[in-house]
Design a protein around this motif. Structure first.
Motif, short mmCIF file in Angstrom:
data_model
loop_
_atom_site.label_atom_id
_atom_site.label_comp_id
_atom_site.label_asym_id
_atom_site.label_seq_id
_atom_site.Cartn_x
_atom_site.Cartn_y
_atom_site.Cartn_z
N GLY A 175 1.29 35.56 56.29
CA GLY A 175 2.35 34.61 56.53
C GLY A 175 3.47 34.66 55.51
O GLY A 175 3.54 35.56 54.67
N GLU A 176 4.31 33.64 55.55
CA GLU A 176 5.53 33.56 54.74
C GLU A 176 5.32 32.83 53.42
O GLU A 176 6.05 33.05 52.45
CB GLU A 176 6.61 32.83 55.56
N PHE A 177 4.30 31.98 53.34
CA PHE A 177 4.23 31.01 52.26
C PHE A 177 3.17 31.36 51.21
O PHE A 177 2.10 31.87 51.52
CB PHE A 177 3.98 29.61 52.83
N ASP A 178 3.51 31.04 49.96
CA ASP A 178 2.62 31.33 48.84
C ASP A 178 1.35 30.49 48.91
O ASP A 178 1.37 29.33 49.35
CB ASP A 178 3.33 31.03 47.51
N GLN A 179 0.25 31.08 48.45
CA GLN A 179 -0.97 30.32 48.24
C GLN A 179 -1.17 30.15 46.75
O GLN A 179 -0.31 30.55 45.96
CB GLN A 179 -2.19 31.03 48.86
N PHE A 180 -2.27 29.56 46.35
CA PHE A 180 -2.57 29.39 44.93
C PHE A 180 -3.63 30.39 44.52
O PHE A 180 -4.50 30.76 45.31
CB PHE A 180 -3.09 27.97 44.64
N THR A 181 -3.59 30.80 43.27
CA THR A 181 -4.65 31.66 42.75
C THR A 181 -5.97 30.88 42.75
O THR A 181 -6.08 29.83 42.13
CB THR A 181 -4.31 32.11 41.32
N GLY A 182 -6.93 31.37 43.48
CA GLY A 182 -8.23 30.73 43.53
C GLY A 182 -8.32 29.58 44.52
O GLY A 182 -9.34 28.91 44.59
N ALA A 183 -7.23 29.36 45.27
CA ALA A 183 -7.25 28.25 46.25
C ALA A 183 -6.35 28.61 47.42
O ALA A 183 -5.12 28.59 47.31
CB ALA A 183 -6.79 26.96 45.59
N THR A 184 -6.98 28.94 48.53
CA THR A 184 -6.23 29.30 49.74
C THR A 184 -6.35 28.23 50.81
O THR A 184 -5.41 28.00 51.59
CB THR A 184 -6.74 30.65 50.31
N ILE A 185 -7.48 27.55 50.88
CA ILE A 185 -7.74 26.59 51.95
C ILE A 185 -6.72 25.45 51.93
O ILE A 185 -6.17 25.08 52.98
CB ILE A 185 -9.17 26.02 51.83
#
Length: 231
Positions: free
Chosen positions: A170-180
């Motif tokens: 997708g287009e949007f950033d996730q967090f390191t160690g946290a995707t949910i």
């Protein structure tokens, strides 16, 4: 014996009074605490609303200018959710819809989603959550600026496939160690935009922008404000 009986009676009465007073004090404390929590939540919500649409950007009393949302069960934000409306004189600035992401890592994530009349995101704020400190809680503006990346996005300029975190294409950033957590927020925001598109006629009528049913030219003009997402 009589003295002992009187003593026992007085003790029983004293204990009874103590129990009544204690119970009343606890109940009063709980009621006051509950009221304070509700007031704090209302203030926090108002502050978030004005972060999305600042008071300088509208002339109406936005907190009391609301519309009911049709068929809003998909938003998971209560039985009869309402949207807050911002107007500058006679012009519509935008509206803010409450929505709940039910698939957060640690439970529900309550969001406020601001949308312009043309279907673009004015802003998104998290009003409450229980996500993991140091990981998922970065959806909160007090922890990071992650949520600002949604500003200006719409169904017209962001395809359905792009409404996901980068890890999933997708287009949007996730967090390191946290995707949910971020994935749940992205999903809820996209769902809100789709909801607005699918209920454009009812929402516009509630906003004082009536749609003349049966007039194809006018329906097409209205639909241009809430375009179909790309596939």
């Amino acid at each position: 014996m009589a003295t002992m009986a009187q003593s026992i009676s007085r003790s029983a009465i004293g204990l009874g009074l103590f129990a009544v007073i204690t119970g009343g004090t606890i109940a009063l404390t709980q009621a006051v605490t509950k009221e304070r929590i509700a007031e704090q939540a209302a203030r926090a919500e108002a502050a978030a609303l004005f972060e999305i649409i600042p008071e300088s950007a509208h002339s109406n009393d936005m907190l009391n200018d609301t519309i009911s949302l049709p068929d809003a069960a998909v938003l998971n934000s209560g039985e009869t959710p309402s949207a807050w409306v911002a107007r500058q004189q006679s012009d519509l600035v935008g509206f803010i819809i409450p929505v709940t992401a039910t698939d957060g890592y640690s439970g529900d994530i309550n969001l406020l989603v601001g949308i312009t009349p043309s279907g673009e995101l004015l802003g998104v704020r998290v009003s409450s959550h229980h996500e993991t400190p140091g990981l998922g809680d970065r959806i909160d503006t007090r922890k990071s600026d992650w949520v600002y990346q949604f500003n200006g996005h719409s169904l017209a300029n962001t395809s359905a496939k792009q409404w996901n975190v980068k890890k999933n294409g997708g287009e949007f950033d996730q967090f390191t160690g946290a995707t949910i957590t971020p994935r749940a927020v992205v999903k809820a925001i996209h769902k809100t935009l789709v909801y607005v598109r699918e209920h454009q006629a009812e929402i516009r009528q509630s906003l004082g922008l009536p749609v003349e049913r049966g007039n194809r030219k006018q329906r097409n003009a209205v639909a241009s404000h809430f375009p179909e997402p790309e596939h």
